[in-house]
Design an enzyme around this catalytic site. Structure first.
Site, PDB file in Angstrom:
ATOM      1  N   GLY A 528       0.792  -1.379  -0.341  1.00  0.00           N
ATOM      2  CA  GLY A 528       0.171   0.481   0.451  1.00  0.00           C
ATOM      3  C   GLY A 528       0.590   1.262  -0.220  1.00  0.00           C
ATOM      4  O   GLY A 528       1.909   1.294  -0.128  1.00  0.00           O
ATOM      5  N   ASP A 643      -4.396  10.688  -5.703  1.00  0.00           N
ATOM      6  CA  ASP A 643      -3.932   9.338  -6.077  1.00  0.00           C
ATOM      7  C   ASP A 643      -4.448   8.569  -6.149  1.00  0.00           C
ATOM      8  O   ASP A 643      -4.128   7.457  -5.808  1.00  0.00           O
ATOM      9  CB  ASP A 643      -2.129   9.366  -4.786  1.00  0.00           C
ATOM     10  CG  ASP A 643      -1.225   7.809  -5.791  1.00  0.00           C
ATOM     11  OD1 ASP A 643      -0.866   8.116  -6.537  1.00  0.00           O
ATOM     12  OD2 ASP A 643      -1.072   7.080  -4.851  1.00  0.00           O
TER      13      ASP A 643
END
Ligand SMILES: *[C@@H]1O[C@H](CO)[C@@H](O)[C@H](O)[C@H]1NC(C)=O
Ligand SMILES: *[C@@H]1O[C@H](CO)[C@@H](O)[C@H](O)[C@H]1NC(C)=O
Ligand SMILES: *[C@@H]1O[C@H](CO)[C@@H](O)[C@H](O)[C@H]1NC(C)=O
Ligand SMILES: *[C@@H]1O[C@H](CO)[C@@H](O)[C@H](O)[C@H]1NC(C)=O
Ligand SMILES: *[C@@H]1O[C@H](CO)[C@@H](O)[C@H](O)[C@H]1NC(C)=O
Ligand SMILES: *[C@@H]1O[C@H](CO)[C@@H](O)[C@H](O)[C@H]1NC(C)=O
Ligand SMILES: *[C@@H]1O[C@H](CO)[C@@H](O)[C@H](O)[C@H]1NC(C)=O
Ligand SMILES: *[C@@H]1O[C@H](CO)[C@@H](O)[C@H](O)[C@H]1NC(C)=O
Ligand SMILES: *[C@@H]1O[C@H](CO)[C@@H](O)[C@H](O)[C@H]1NC(C)=O
Ligand SMILES: *[C@@H]1O[C@H](CO)[C@@H](O)[C@H](O)[C@H]1NC(C)=O
Ligand SMILES: *[C@@H]1O[C@H](CO)[C@@H](O)[C@H](O)[C@H]1NC(C)=O
Ligand SMILES: *[C@@H]1O[C@H](CO)[C@@H](O)[C@H](O)[C@H]1NC(C)=O
Length: 835
Positions: A528, A643
């Site tokens: 992540g 993002d």
């Protein structure tokens, strides 16, 4: 057969023209009737740009004749009727200007059956007047000598609201002009439904059945009608509500769209807006009201609130309960709700809790109730004003209106899922909101208190503590090692202070360790934003995803804290849900719900996967859009994700998308619209040019990333996969090239090619291109994007040049180390010039 019919109709047409030209001496081309000219039943006049036609017509399937004005393109769409309650029985009628200067309709016996009724002026009896049909559908009667119009058909609307018509309510005289439905599709006589403006302090539009309201638009806030969702998303333009000197409040609308539009109330009481589709040669509805149960006036009864996405749709406002529980549970909501706990003003003077102030329960996105009172005021004043007045039971603030207050009853409240409405505050007794904490106090009191004094003491200290908001209660509860927190954890604690940690459950390290089988690599799902993600299974069988901050690198703490701060405040079905966190033994971990179907990139870019059909992809596009809208607009905070990319879109078992990874998200303050950052973070290929190159980000940079996502979802290709083919254009350049060559069909992923949804896919490509335009101002906001996706916005603007392709192209042309041939290069250059 066909050709002979064509011939016949052509022949008939020319006959009509010949007849009109020579038979009556009256020219079809004209839009004007002068005194002395008599129009027979079969004659028509046409407005100068051929938008409207005036003449006699019979409603479908009848023989009665009416004089009306209809759309030139569609003979069946009658926008105005003169003699709606006095039809002619045969085609012997005629239309002319009478000796007294009025427009009149006469039957075969030369009896006047309808007249414009302009009272003759004693000083100028025997006026010389002329009537003209304008392109706005207005028939106007003028004196040849000049002066103001004597009469206009727009002063007397029938069932259609035309641009430049004035729908008004004079608050002094009570006079109103509304539109009124036909009795039936076969009978233009006055029907039972009407729609118009009604002003009690604040203008609102209503639909009435006789005199009973059945729909309400919500108050006009100077820009939009706050209860009409589509007004928030369409490029609202042309609506206006103005108050004139004599107290007349006038609603007008000018259509700015290129397409021909109409707006009418049909015989079922539905207000319809439709646009003329030149290809289908028919009207296609663009908006209507009411649509769903919740739109119906007072659907949930007094103090009830209607939310279309809830089952059941009706619920009682906070602090209220169904008046008749049995009927309510049966789905009969007409009785509404009643107050559960008396408010402060209503309590007995000797009641022990008399001094406790009422509170307000907030509901967002609400069509506020009918019958409001209002004063100008600023947002922060409204609450106090309401609290001070015992008869005030709710308030709302709307920029452009001020404070709105309600007393008595709360009628017709509707909640929206997005975009529309206001924040609405209902007054409730203190105990309704404090229920949980109150119980806590009582328990503590019972356990601890052996004396009343002790009890009061405890209560006071609790009050004092709860006033000091944001105390990290749970962390303190963690015990003795607070003092041992290292500096980074102190920073973390400070970040945690901003989070309402009471609502964020803590998981113990053992629990997480157990769940992930001691962070077994076999359970690793991927990386992540700030560390590895593991799959886990709690003792109760619930599956979780655990994101662990890498301890070695010492990096990622900022992202971690950011994620905690941002996501703990958010809740939306299209955002991944944070279940809790674990801050223990120098470990920092976040626990999320587990997503069955991993992330979008897996299914999109792996050509062997063939599971995402177009329907699923469209739902994914829409879901991401909704999630983004929530971030940008709906949540209390305004958040820029920064993002957005396929690997951050997780899919649940129903293939609904959830946006994840808020490590780079930024919270914007109230009026902040863009920000600059020295440190550009994000993923190349999804970053908007102004952000990647200038570090400047705004909601529109998320829209850019969304556009790239849309194009990737449709093409099934990553931007980077274009490196060696398609002239190294990149996804955006490639899409732009195909768009300019009218070839966008070529970019559709082979795996989803289905002719039936081609139009929808093309529309999505168009929307994608609008999102990736180079200049942020040109990109639509995400709420506009959603309206475009749902076709609420009908006409899409033509996209401008996408970001990056131009810059790239210039550097490409200047580069001598180009791999592609010169001729191919030429093609690219011209293709990229744009239209
Ligand atoms: C006219 O009426 C007929 C029968 O009622 C119906 O089938 C037809 O669609 C109607 N035409 C229009 C234009 O409404
Ligand atoms: C049409 O016929 C009806 C009944 O025959 C009559 O009452 C009505 O007055 C007639 N209308 C006109 C405009 O002549
Ligand atoms: C014109 O006046 C006559 C008599 O006052 C009335 O019956 C008729 O309805 C009026 N017509 C219109 C179109 O207002
Ligand atoms: C009648 O004519 C006079 C003079 O042209 C004008 O001032 C007046 O307003 C007119 N009255 C009506 C009712 O049209
Ligand atoms: C009305 O005006 C027109 C044009 O000015 C003229 O030809 C006509 O004779 C006039 N009619 C009457 C009744 O005054
Ligand atoms: C209009 O309302 C009246 C009174 O409620 C009713 O009698 C009549 O049938 C209604 N007409 C139509 C066309 O629905
Ligand atoms: C609904 O409930 C009200 C009382 O709240 C009652 O008067 C009414 O008859 C009920 N209607 C139906 C259709 O049951
Ligand atoms: C409140 O107190 C007054 C005087 O102290 C008393 O007369 C009254 O009955 C009380 N009311 C209630 C509802 O207890
Ligand atoms: C209190 O509210 C009511 C209803 O909203 C209003 O009529 C009244 O004027 C208000 N009183 C004061 C003192 O503001
Ligand atoms: C961890 O798992 C073991 C057995 O699998 C169990 O006995 C233990 O209670 C679990 N610990 C926690 C904290 O859940
Ligand atoms: C996606 O979710 C469905 C429903 O849970 C499941 O049947 C399917 O196997 C999953 N697909 C993949 C590739 O994980
Ligand atoms: C897409 O890829 C091309 C070539 O790899 C690159 O030049 C371009 O900048 C990329 N597009 C975006 C939006 O980053």
């Amino acid at each position: 057969m066909i050709s002979s019919r064509n011939f016949l109709s052509g022949f008939l047409k020319s006959l009509v023209i010949i007849f009109v030209l020579f038979g009556s001496g009256f020219c079809l081309e004209t839009d004007t009737i002068n005194a002395g000219v008599v129009l027979k039943d079969s004659d028509t006049i046409v407005s100068s740009r051929e938008i409207f036609t005036l003449g006699f017509f019979s409603p479908n399937g009848t023989t009665r004749r009416y004089l009306g004005i209809w759309y030139h393109v569609s003979k069946d769409t009658v926008a105005w009727v003169a003699n709606r309650d006095r039809p002619l029985n045969d085609s012997s009628g005629s239309f002319s200007i009478s000796a007294d200067g009025n427009i009149v309709i006469m039957n075969g016996n030369k009896e006047i059956i309808w007249s414009s009724n302009v009272t003759s002026n004693s000083t100028t009896s025997g006026r010389n007047t002329t009537a003209q049909l304008l392109d706005s559908g207005n028939l106007v009667l003028r004196d040849i000598a000049g002066g103001p119009n004597l009469w206009e058909s727009h002063w007397y609307p029938t069932n259609t609201f035309l641009p430049s018509m004035r729908i008004f309510h004079n608050t002094r005289t009570g006079q109103r002009v509304s539109i009124n439905s036909w009795k039936s599709p076969q009978d233009p006589d006055y029907g039972n439904y009407s729609s118009g403006l009604y002003v009690v302090g604040i203008p609102q539009i209503y639909i009435w059945y006789n005199d009973r309201p059945i729909w309400r638009s919500g108050p006009w806030n100077g820009r939009v009608l706050t209860g009409v969702t589509s007004m928030y998303s369409v490029y609202v333009d042309g609506f206006s509500v103005a108050t004139e000197d004599d107290g007349t409040v006038v609603f007008t609308r000018a259509f700015r769209q290129k397409a021909l539009m109409t707006n009418y109330i049909n015989t079922e009481g539905v207000l319809v807006e439709a646009a003329w589709d030149e290809q289908k040669k028919d009207w296609s509805p663009t908006w209507q009201a009411p649509i769903d149960d919740c739109d119906f006036y007072n659907n949930c009864g007094p103090f009830g609130i209607c939310y279309a996405n809830d089952r059941p749709k009706c619920s009682c406002l906070k602090g209220y309960e169904p008046k008749n529980k049995e009927e309510w549970d049966r789905g009969n909501w007409s009785g509404g709700c009643v107050k559960r706990t008396p408010l402060q003003c209503d309590r007995d003077n000797n009641a022990t809790d008399k001094h406790k102030m009422d509170k307000f329960s907030k509901i967002a996105l609400v069509k506020v109730p009918d019958f409001m009172q209002w004063t100008t005021g600023i947002e922060t004043e409204c609450e106090g004003m309401c609290l001070r007045n015992c008869s005030c039971i709710a308030y709302a603030y709307e920029l452009g209106i001020g404070c709105m207050f309600w007393s008595g009853s709360l009628t017709d409240i509707q909640k929206f899922s997005r975009d529309a409405g206001s924040e609405f505050f209902v007054r409730v007794a203190y105990s309704e909101l404090d229920e949980k904490k109150d119980k806590k106090v009582i328990i503590i009191a019972c356990v601890v208190a052996s004396s009343v004094a002790m009890c009061i003491c405890l209560f006071l200290s609790w009050r004092w503590m709860s006033k000091r908001r944001g105390q990290p209660v749970t962390l303190e509860y963690e015990g003795g090692d607070v003092g041992q927190l290292d500096s980074s954890e102190t920073v973390l604690r400070n970040a945690m202070d901003k989070v309402n940690i009471e609502e964020l459950p803590l998981y113990s390290f053992e629990m997480v360790e157990n769940a992930t089988n001691n962070f077994d690599m076999a359970n690793k799902l991927g990386m992540g934003g700030f560390g590895p993600v593991f799959k886990g299974k709690l003792a109760n069988g619930k599956e979780i995803a655990v994101k662990r901050l890498s301890t070695e690198s010492g990096q990622g703490l900022e992202e971690f804290m950011n994620e905690v701060v941002v996501i703990s405040k958010l809740q939306h079905r299209n955002l991944v849900r944070l279940l809790g966190c674990c801050v223990e033994k120098g470990e920092k971990m976040l626990v999320y719900e587990y997503m069955q179907n991993r992330s979008l990139d897996v299914f999109l870019f792996d050509r062997s996967q063939n599971i995402l059909d177009w329907r699923k992809r469209f739902n994914i596009i829409e879901g991401i859009g909704r999630g983004l809208l929530y971030l940008h607009r709906d949540s209390r905070l305004r958040i820029i994700h920064r993002d957005l990319k396929p690997s951050n879109i997780l899919l649940d078992e129903d293939w609904y998308p959830k946006i994840s990874d808020f490590g780079m998200a930024r919270i914007f303050g109230g009026n902040q619209n863009q920000a600059d950052t020295g440190r550009v973070v994000g993923t190349y290929g999804y970053m908007a040019p102004e952000y990647a190159m200038g570090g400047r980000f705004s909601e529109k940079s998320d829209v850019f990333s969304f556009g790239v996502l849309v194009l990737e979802i449709i093409s099934g290709r990553k931007n980077t996969s274009f490196y060696n083919d398609e002239l190294s254009l990149g996804l955006l350049g490639y899409s732009w090239k195909l768009w300019n060559e009218y070839n966008t069909l070529d970019m559709i992923d082979q795996r989803i090619s289905s002719p039936s949804s081609e139009a929808e896919i093309m529309r999505c490509i168009h929307i994608g291109l609008l999102c990736v335009q180079e200049f942020p101002v040109n990109r639509p906001s995400i709420s506009t994007v959603l309206s475009m996706l749902s076709s609420e916005i009908f006409d899409l603007p033509v996209p401008e040049h996408p970001g990056f392709t131009d810059r790239w192209n210039r550097s490409y042309v200047g580069s001598s180390s180009s791999k592609t041939s010169e001729s191919a290069n030429q093609v690219t250059v011209t293709a990229l010039e744009g239209r």
